[in-house]
Design an enzyme around this catalytic site. Sequence first.
Site, PDB file in Angstrom:
ATOM      1  N   PRO A 117       0.843  -1.206   0.000  1.00 30.26           N
ATOM      2  CA  PRO A 117       0.000   0.000   0.000  1.00 30.26           C
ATOM      3  C   PRO A 117       0.875   1.253   0.000  1.00 30.26           C
ATOM      4  CG  PRO A 117       0.031  -1.007   2.174  1.00 30.26           C
ATOM      5  CD  PRO A 117       0.780  -1.930   1.284  1.00 30.26           C
TER       6      PRO A 117
ATOM      7  N   VAL B 263       5.671   1.606   7.399  1.00 27.63           N
ATOM      8  CA  VAL B 263       6.018   3.009   7.620  1.00 27.63           C
ATOM      9  C   VAL B 263       4.721   3.799   7.730  1.00 27.63           C
ATOM     10  CG1 VAL B 263       7.220   5.027   6.717  1.00 27.63           C
ATOM     11  CG2 VAL B 263       8.145   2.743   6.292  1.00 27.63           C
TER      12      VAL B 263
ATOM     13  N   ASP C 224       5.972   2.204   2.007  1.00 28.23           N
ATOM     14  CA  ASP C 224       5.069   1.083   2.249  1.00 28.23           C
ATOM     15  C   ASP C 224       4.341   1.341   3.557  1.00 28.23           C
ATOM     16  OD1 ASP C 224       3.824  -1.340   2.784  1.00 28.23           O
ATOM     17  OD2 ASP C 224       5.503  -2.563   2.084  1.00 28.23           O
ATOM     18  N   HIS C 225       3.040   1.575   3.481  1.00 28.67           N
ATOM     19  CA  HIS C 225       2.284   1.963   4.672  1.00 28.67           C
ATOM     20  C   HIS C 225       2.055   0.805   5.639  1.00 28.67           C
ATOM     21  CE1 HIS C 225       0.474   5.000   6.896  1.00 28.67           C
ATOM     22  NE2 HIS C 225      -0.650   5.204   6.252  1.00 28.67           N
ATOM     23  N   ARG C 226       2.435  -0.404   5.259  1.00 28.14           N
ATOM     24  CA  ARG C 226       2.336  -1.532   6.186  1.00 28.14           C
ATOM     25  C   ARG C 226       3.375  -1.417   7.294  1.00 28.14           C
ATOM     26  NH1 ARG C 226       2.879  -6.461   2.047  1.00 28.14           N
ATOM     27  NH2 ARG C 226       4.584  -5.062   1.422  1.00 28.14           N
TER      28      ARG C 226
END
Length: 477
Positions: free
Chosen positions: A271, A451, A447-449
Site C-alpha cells: 500500500p 512506515v 510502504d504503509h504496512r
Amino acid sequence: MTTMTQTSARFREFKMPDVGEGLTEAEILKWFVQPGDTVTDGQVVCEVETAKAAVELPIPFDGVVHELRFGEGTTVDVGQVIITVDVAPGSDDAAPAPAPVQEPVDEPAAPAEEPKGRTPVLVGYGVAESSTKRRPRKGAAAPETAAVAAAVQAELNGHGASAAPETPVTRPLAKPPVRKLAKDLGIDLATVVPTGKDGIITREDVHAAAAPAGPAAAEAVAPTAPAPVVAEAPAATASAASASARETRIPVKGVRKAIAQAMVGSAFTAPHVTEFVTVDVTRTMKLVAELKEDKEMAGVRVNPLLVIAKALLVAIKRNPEVNAAWDEANQEIVQKHYVNLGIAAATPRGLIVPNIKDAHDKTLPQLAEALGELVTTARDGKTSPAAMAGGTVTITNVGVFGVDTGTPILNPGESAILAVGAIKLQPWVHKGKVKPRQVTTLALSFDHRLVDGELGSKVLADVAAILEQPKRLITWA
C-alpha cells in the site's frame, strides 16, 4: 552450477551459466566469436541478457571455436550448451558431429535427412551457398507460395478453406528468429503470405500479418467471386504492409519484462503512500560548487544528487525504522542495519536500479566515487545482477528530465523511494523578502504496512531540512 563439460580429450562444451540469483534463462544478444576463431581463457565470447541485466560471458579455456549452438536473439535455458571449443586443434581425434541446431518449438516438423558434411553456422543465418545446397522441397516454390496465398485470400473473401486448391500440408519456411517473433505475436505461420526468396517468410511478413486489417485491405477483397490469386495476392500483401507501417510491435522480454512484472507486483502488493515537500536548495547548490573546487573531491563527479543521497542516508540514520522490509510469508517486519542505496538509472533496455552496497558507511568522497561508477556502468549496459540485488531504499532523479516531481513506485522488497524533481530558479520568500531562489520538490513514497505517516513525514522533513541547511550534515551525521 558447472558451466562446461568435456565431450572428449579434444572438444569441450560451455553451458549457459546461472548469471544471477536463480535465473532460469537468458537471451543471446551478440556473439563476439565465430567458428574457427581462436579463444583464450577469460575471453568474452558473447553477451546475454537476463531478466535483470546484460552480462558478458567469458570462456573458461583456450582453443578454437568449433560450433555455436544458438544464434543471436535466441533465448536459452540455463545449463544448455551454447558453444563447443576444440582445445587441441590439429590432433588426430575425430571431431564430434555438430549437434542439431535447436529452433523455437512452435509447430511439429516433418523429419528430414540432413545433408552430409554440413558446416556449423549461427541459428537463423543459413549456410554458405557455395558449400551446401538447400534441402529438396516438395513441389516448386511458386505453386506453394500461391497455394498459401490462395488459402488466405479465400478466407478474406468469406469462402473458407474450401475455395483454395488442395495442397499437401507442409511446414512454412522461416528462420528461427522469425518463428520466435511469430510465436511472441501469436501468429500462425501457416496463415502468413511469404514474400522472401524461395517462399521464405520474413519478419516483415509476420508484422504485416499481425497488423489489423485497415480500409485498404477491405477494398482489396472483391465482393463477388474471387479473382485469380496471382493478381490479388500482391495487393493484399501491399495493403497489410501499409497498415503495419502505422504501428510497431515490440516483444516484451528481458529487463523490460522483469521491470513490468516487478512494478505490477509492487503497486498491487504494497500500500503506497506518497508525501511531497518543496524546499529551497540554494545553499545546497552553493555547497556543490564549493565541493567541485575541493582537492579531496578531485577526480570524482560532484552534483546535487550526491548531496541529496548523503542527506537521505543521514535521515535514515535518524529514523532507522524506515529502512526495513515486509516479510509476507512470516508476517514480520525485517529491520535492516545497513543501507544499500538504489539509484534508478534509465538505459536503452529499460529502467534499472543498481545499488551502492553499505552506502551508510561511506564518506562523501567515497559516495561520490561509487555514484560515478554506478552511473557509468549502467549507461554502458554492464550492470551485473548482483549490483541490482539487495537494495533497501532508492532515489529516482526525475529532475534530469525537467519534471517537477512524481509519485514513484517502490522497488520490490524496499520500504521507501525518494523522487527528486527539477531544481529551478523561482520566487521564494527568504528572510521576509521575495527573492529568486533555487527550489525543488521532493516526493517520498513508502510502504504503509511498515512506515506510518509520522515516520514517513519525519524522514522527508529531515531530508528537506538538510538540503535547506547543508551544515546539518555535520551536526546530524
